[in-house]
Design a protein around this motif. Structure first.
Motif, PDB file in Angstrom:
ATOM      1  N   MET A  69       0.903  -1.094  -0.111  1.00  0.00           N
ATOM      2  CA  MET A  69      -0.078  -0.371  -0.074  1.00  0.00           C
ATOM      3  C   MET A  69       0.820   1.288   0.282  1.00  0.00           C
ATOM      4  O   MET A  69       0.593   2.096  -0.400  1.00  0.00           O
ATOM      5  CB  MET A  69      -1.025   0.220   1.244  1.00  0.00           C
ATOM      6  N   GLU A 126       3.436   1.882  -1.860  1.00  0.00           N
ATOM      7  CA  GLU A 126       3.653   1.809  -2.716  1.00  0.00           C
ATOM      8  C   GLU A 126       2.237   3.179  -3.930  1.00  0.00           C
ATOM      9  O   GLU A 126       2.627   4.367  -4.331  1.00  0.00           O
ATOM     10  CB  GLU A 126       3.664   0.853  -3.733  1.00  0.00           C
ATOM     11  N   THR A 127       0.719   2.434  -2.794  1.00  0.00           N
ATOM     12  CA  THR A 127      -0.342   3.273  -3.829  1.00  0.00           C
ATOM     13  C   THR A 127       0.091   4.777  -3.000  1.00  0.00           C
ATOM     14  O   THR A 127      -0.472   5.345  -3.706  1.00  0.00           O
ATOM     15  CB  THR A 127      -1.358   2.774  -2.658  1.00  0.00           C
ATOM     16  N   ARG A 145       2.010   7.743  -4.051  1.00  0.00           N
ATOM     17  CA  ARG A 145       1.781   8.080  -6.117  1.00  0.00           C
ATOM     18  C   ARG A 145       1.071   9.032  -5.866  1.00  0.00           C
ATOM     19  O   ARG A 145       1.197  10.222  -6.751  1.00  0.00           O
ATOM     20  CB  ARG A 145       1.773   6.740  -6.256  1.00  0.00           C
ATOM     21  N   LEU A 146      -0.061   8.828  -4.931  1.00  0.00           N
ATOM     22  CA  LEU A 146      -0.699   9.320  -5.339  1.00  0.00           C
ATOM     23  C   LEU A 146      -1.215  10.855  -5.377  1.00  0.00           C
ATOM     24  O   LEU A 146      -1.688  11.991  -5.759  1.00  0.00           O
ATOM     25  CB  LEU A 146      -1.872   9.557  -3.374  1.00  0.00           C
ATOM     26  N   ARG A 168       0.066  12.350  -8.803  1.00  0.00           N
ATOM     27  CA  ARG A 168      -0.643  11.967  -9.429  1.00  0.00           C
ATOM     28  C   ARG A 168      -1.307  13.327 -10.073  1.00  0.00           C
ATOM     29  O   ARG A 168      -1.931  13.750  -9.254  1.00  0.00           O
ATOM     30  CB  ARG A 168      -2.187  10.782  -9.112  1.00  0.00           C
ATOM     31  N   SER A 175     -16.408   4.437  -9.710  1.00  0.00           N
ATOM     32  CA  SER A 175     -15.929   4.141  -8.631  1.00  0.00           C
ATOM     33  C   SER A 175     -14.093   4.029  -8.793  1.00  0.00           C
ATOM     34  O   SER A 175     -14.169   3.857  -7.042  1.00  0.00           O
ATOM     35  CB  SER A 175     -16.694   2.717  -8.474  1.00  0.00           C
ATOM     36  N   THR A 176     -14.182   4.282  -9.420  1.00  0.00           N
ATOM     37  CA  THR A 176     -12.167   5.229  -9.317  1.00  0.00           C
ATOM     38  C   THR A 176     -12.275   6.091  -8.812  1.00  0.00           C
ATOM     39  O   THR A 176     -12.669   7.571  -9.888  1.00  0.00           O
ATOM     40  CB  THR A 176     -12.079   3.753 -10.670  1.00  0.00           C
ATOM     41  N   PRO A 177     -11.096   6.598  -8.498  1.00  0.00           N
ATOM     42  CA  PRO A 177     -10.917   7.880  -8.471  1.00  0.00           C
ATOM     43  C   PRO A 177      -9.942   9.046  -9.611  1.00  0.00           C
ATOM     44  O   PRO A 177      -9.473   9.793  -9.383  1.00  0.00           O
ATOM     45  CB  PRO A 177      -9.084   7.831  -7.433  1.00  0.00           C
ATOM     46  N   ILE A 227     -19.632   2.912  -2.868  1.00  0.00           N
ATOM     47  CA  ILE A 227     -18.446   3.286  -3.897  1.00  0.00           C
ATOM     48  C   ILE A 227     -18.225   4.194  -4.018  1.00  0.00           C
ATOM     49  O   ILE A 227     -17.903   4.509  -5.638  1.00  0.00           O
ATOM     50  CB  ILE A 227     -18.692   1.743  -4.660  1.00  0.00           C
ATOM     51  N   THR A 228     -19.368   5.420  -3.539  1.00  0.00           N
ATOM     52  CA  THR A 228     -19.067   6.704  -3.157  1.00  0.00           C
ATOM     53  C   THR A 228     -19.774   6.641  -5.783  1.00  0.00           C
ATOM     54  O   THR A 228     -19.417   7.708  -5.667  1.00  0.00           O
ATOM     55  CB  THR A 228     -17.779   7.215  -3.873  1.00  0.00           C
ATOM     56  N   VAL A 229     -20.893   5.875  -5.613  1.00  0.00           N
ATOM     57  CA  VAL A 229     -21.272   6.591  -7.359  1.00  0.00           C
ATOM     58  C   VAL A 229     -22.635   7.641  -6.484  1.00  0.00           C
ATOM     59  O   VAL A 229     -22.368   8.204  -7.390  1.00  0.00           O
ATOM     60  CB  VAL A 229     -21.301   5.425  -8.031  1.00  0.00           C
ATOM     61  N   MET A 278     -12.573  10.160  -2.293  1.00  0.00           N
ATOM     62  CA  MET A 278     -11.890  10.273  -3.569  1.00  0.00           C
ATOM     63  C   MET A 278     -10.408   9.232  -2.632  1.00  0.00           C
ATOM     64  O   MET A 278      -9.950   8.504  -2.961  1.00  0.00           O
ATOM     65  CB  MET A 278     -10.872  11.416  -3.552  1.00  0.00           C
ATOM     66  N   ARG A 284     -12.533   6.368  -2.570  1.00  0.00           N
ATOM     67  CA  ARG A 284     -12.299   5.573  -3.887  1.00  0.00           C
ATOM     68  C   ARG A 284     -10.555   4.954  -3.907  1.00  0.00           C
ATOM     69  O   ARG A 284     -10.734   3.553  -5.090  1.00  0.00           O
ATOM     70  CB  ARG A 284     -12.544   6.284  -5.509  1.00  0.00           C
ATOM     71  N   LEU A 334      -6.886   3.889 -14.712  1.00  0.00           N
ATOM     72  CA  LEU A 334      -8.421   4.663 -14.049  1.00  0.00           C
ATOM     73  C   LEU A 334      -7.898   4.819 -12.715  1.00  0.00           C
ATOM     74  O   LEU A 334      -8.223   6.048 -11.595  1.00  0.00           O
ATOM     75  CB  LEU A 334      -9.343   4.353 -13.811  1.00  0.00           C
ATOM     76  N   TYR A 335      -6.952   4.388 -11.925  1.00  0.00           N
ATOM     77  CA  TYR A 335      -6.122   4.412 -10.396  1.00  0.00           C
ATOM     78  C   TYR A 335      -5.179   5.217 -10.377  1.00  0.00           C
ATOM     79  O   TYR A 335      -4.562   6.376  -9.221  1.00  0.00           O
ATOM     80  CB  TYR A 335      -5.696   3.063  -9.902  1.00  0.00           C
ATOM     81  N   ARG A 394       1.558  -5.895 -11.499  1.00  0.00           N
ATOM     82  CA  ARG A 394       0.650  -5.957 -10.739  1.00  0.00           C
ATOM     83  C   ARG A 394      -0.395  -7.092 -11.728  1.00  0.00           C
ATOM     84  O   ARG A 394      -0.919  -7.698 -11.223  1.00  0.00           O
ATOM     85  CB  ARG A 394      -0.164  -4.918  -9.869  1.00  0.00           C
TER      86      ARG A 394
END
Lengths: 306, 333
Positions: A1, A3-4, A7-8, A11, A143-145, B53-55, B75, B78, B106-107, B117
């Protein structure tokens, strides 16, 4: 995590824009049949409309002959006949020049065709929003950022790139059909043409997306587009000059952004460029694009977060 | 903040000012748990998942995911969750590998990390051999696995699964369950799933909430819910037509005795212990037992008990119906 999280911060707010745009474009350039059809389509358009509707031929010297009755009545010598024929021919060119701003109708029409194709292609950006909603892809992306505006901008961008490419194809194909560049044309003008196309496509696709953003049915956008399609195309200078239209139609054509786009491209490609007029065209289309993109983004915030 | 991975407090969604889809629900999901949402069509499962899921934005109430407010810190939420939607959202014209990379974009995951990954995830869902084939050629089970891989690309601590086995055959369903169990066991992941397959909830979920008409009716482990029905049913027949109700009622654990069509229906906890005691007691009194059977309640009975037996028709939006049909169609390919 870790790593995640690291990066945030780095971005950008626009991440995912190219990925989503490319997803749309791939559906087109990775499908050989679809891609080929989009190339063939302008040939058919130009071939059919440019030749079947060739208004220029109506006033060309070969399209009429001085009737024999007139020749005997006025007792014209053969040299006088050919002189008159020549005169009418010149008159025809004059009419073409004063009506269309060029003696080549196909050049006039090809520019209209470039804008028309842009209109058609951008319409489908509206449809693709509806498809993504129905197939569940929209929910997944939501549902993605990825920022909401990026979702809309990717649709706008893909439709714009596609339209610009198709306009380029029309221009290339128009040359063997007899496309004549204006006297003041320089290769630099092409940049202006694509800037103009970019603006109008951004505006149009934002408009079609805004119309469809809440819809989950395919039929609604189809009906709306069919309704808008004809007035946008024919109440513009695409195929016929505005000042020869009846007043009420002129009123419509004079607010239609397509008219300004088409005039701007003609100024750059086939007319002797009138820079004041060109500046007006750019200003009008620029404002159109800015306003509609803003509306599109505001609506995307509002309706993509129910 | 609390250690709950999901915490919902009075979570409510009202559509168009009058349609109450989710009505002040409260629940929490603990770290490492598989939590199942069960309910009939139109009960509010999908609306709840879409809020989490914040939709969708809740009309009232709050929910926290890993301590983050779903409305204010969407954010962050998500970034920390993975979603496996009910629909097959992978792009048919792209390969499996390309689809995973699209999800990574997308991420905002950098390309080098994403590629590494993607390879790992394809291995996990056993699609490595097909990674360069277009998704068009995938079977329903393969598509479902690809969706799962996409949902895991950001290494979520919490994964949402919406109807994960809708339309799949028994073999593929069992295989999917194994992946889910693996995620919980090997990665310590917390999973929130909706389903209307009861055996799926029973086989997978640590805890279940039954939701109907936008309200949570009951929450508990599958065992607790089955127990709550009052135990097992022992069906008994004897040779002579005499009333033995009073006799049976004295036996420990027996809760209820009812005579129906010449047989006795006995409700009892721990039926397998009670049954021999009943036979013993009856023999002492000279009765001959002709038949005996023992039924354990299933989640089916629990479900029907709480949601009623009436069928639910057409409360779904046309868009949801279309999506579901498309999913079923592709699953069966």
């Amino acid at each position: 995590m870790s790593e995640t999280n690291g990066r945030l911060n780095s971005r950008s707010k626009l991440h995912g824009l190219w990925a989503l745009t490319n997803r749309e474009l791939k559906k087109w350039y990775k499908a050989p049949v679809v891609f080929l059809l989009t190339l063939i389509q302008p040939i058919i358009w130009l071939g059919l409309l440019g030749n079947a509707l060739n208004l220029g031929s109506l006033v060309s010297p070969d399209s009429f002959a001085i009737p024999a009755q007139v020749i005997t009545q006025l007792q014209l010598s053969p040299s006088q006949v050919s002189g008159l024929q020549q005169l009418f021919g010149n008159l025809g060119s004059q009419i073409l020049q004063s009506t269309f701003g060029t003696t080549s109708y196909i050049s006039f029409m090809a520019v209209g065709m470039m804008a028309f194709t842009a209109l058609f292609t951008t319409m489908f950006s509206g449809m693709s929003v509806v498809w993504d909603r129905r197939l569940g892809f929209l929910n997944k992306v939501l549902s993605t950022p990825v920022s909401r505006s990026v979702i809309i901008l990717s649709k706008v961008l893909s439709a714009t790139l596609r339209s610009m490419f198709q306009a380029l194809i029309i221009l290339i194909i128009a040359i063997p059909f007899g496309f004549q560049l204006g006297a003041s044309f320089t290769p630099l003008n092409l940049l202006g043409v694509f800037a103009m196309l970019f603006l109008v496509c951004v505006g149009l696709s934002s408009m079609f997306i805004a119309i469809n953003i809440r819809s989950s049915r395919i039929e609604t956008p189809m009906a709306v587009m069919n309704l808008l399609n004809l007035p946008l195309t024919f109440a513009s200078s695409a195929f016929f000059p505005i000042d020869k239209m009846p007043m009420w139609l002129q009123a419509v054509a004079n607010v239609n952004p397509m008219s300004y786009t088409i005039d701007g491209i003609r100024q750059l490609l086939i007319f002797n460029t009138n820079y004041t007029q060109l500046a007006w065209d750019f200003a009008y289309v620029g404002i159109f694009a800015a306003v509609l993109t803003t509306i599109g983004i505001v609506l995307s915030w509002r309706y993509l977060n129910k | 903040m609390s250690e709950d991975v999901i915490k919902a407090e009075g979570l409510t969604k009202i559509f168009n000012h009058n349609l109450v889809a989710v009505d002040h629900i409260n629940f929490s999901v603990k770290q490492g748990e598989i939590f199942g949402f069960l309910g009939p069509n139109g009960a509010g499962k999908t609306t709840t998942i879409n809020m989490l899921i914040t939709v969708l934005k809740p009309t009232e109430g709050h929910a926290y995911i890993l301590g983050k407010d779903i409305a204010k810190e969407n954010m962050e939420v998500r970034n920390s969750i993975g979603v496996v939607p009910q629909e097959y959202t992978a792009d048919e014209d792209l390969t499996g590998y390309e689809n995973i990379l699209l999800c990574a974009d997308l991420y905002g995951i950098p390309r080098e990390i994403a590629k590494r990954r993607a390879v790992e995830l394809l291995e996990l869902v056993e699609l490595t051999a097909f990674k360069d084939k277009r998704v068009q050629t995938y079977s329903g089970g393969m598509r479902r696995r690809l969706e799962l891989a996409c949902g895991l690309i950001n290494r979520p601590k919490l994964l949402f699964l919406d109807e994960p086995t809708l339309g799949l055959d028994v073999q593929t369903r069992t295989a999917t369950w194994n992946y889910v169990r693996k995620l919980k066991k090997e990665y310590g992941m917390t999973l929130f799933m909706t389903t209307h397959y009861l055996e799926e909830a029973d086989a997978l979920c640590d805890r279940i909430a039954i939701i109907d008409h936008g309200k949570i009716i009951v929450t508990g482990t599958p065992e607790e819910l089955k127990e709550s029905l009052g135990g097992d049913i022992i069906t008994l027949g004897i040779q002579k037509d005499v009333d033995i109700t009073g006799l049976v009622k004295k036996i420990p654990h027996v809760k209820e005795v009812r005579k129906e069509n010449g047989s006795y229906l006995i409700k009892s906890e721990n039926g397998e212990v009670t049954a021999p005691l009943i036979i013993e007691a009856l023999r002492k009194e000279g009765h001959v037992v002709t038949k005996l059977s023992l039924t354990k309640p299933t989640l089916n009975e629990v479900y029907l008990q709480y949601t009623g037996k009436s069928m639910r028709d057409a409360e779904e939006s046309p868009e949801a119906v279309f999506a579901q049909r498309a999913t079923m169609r592709r699953a069966r390919k």
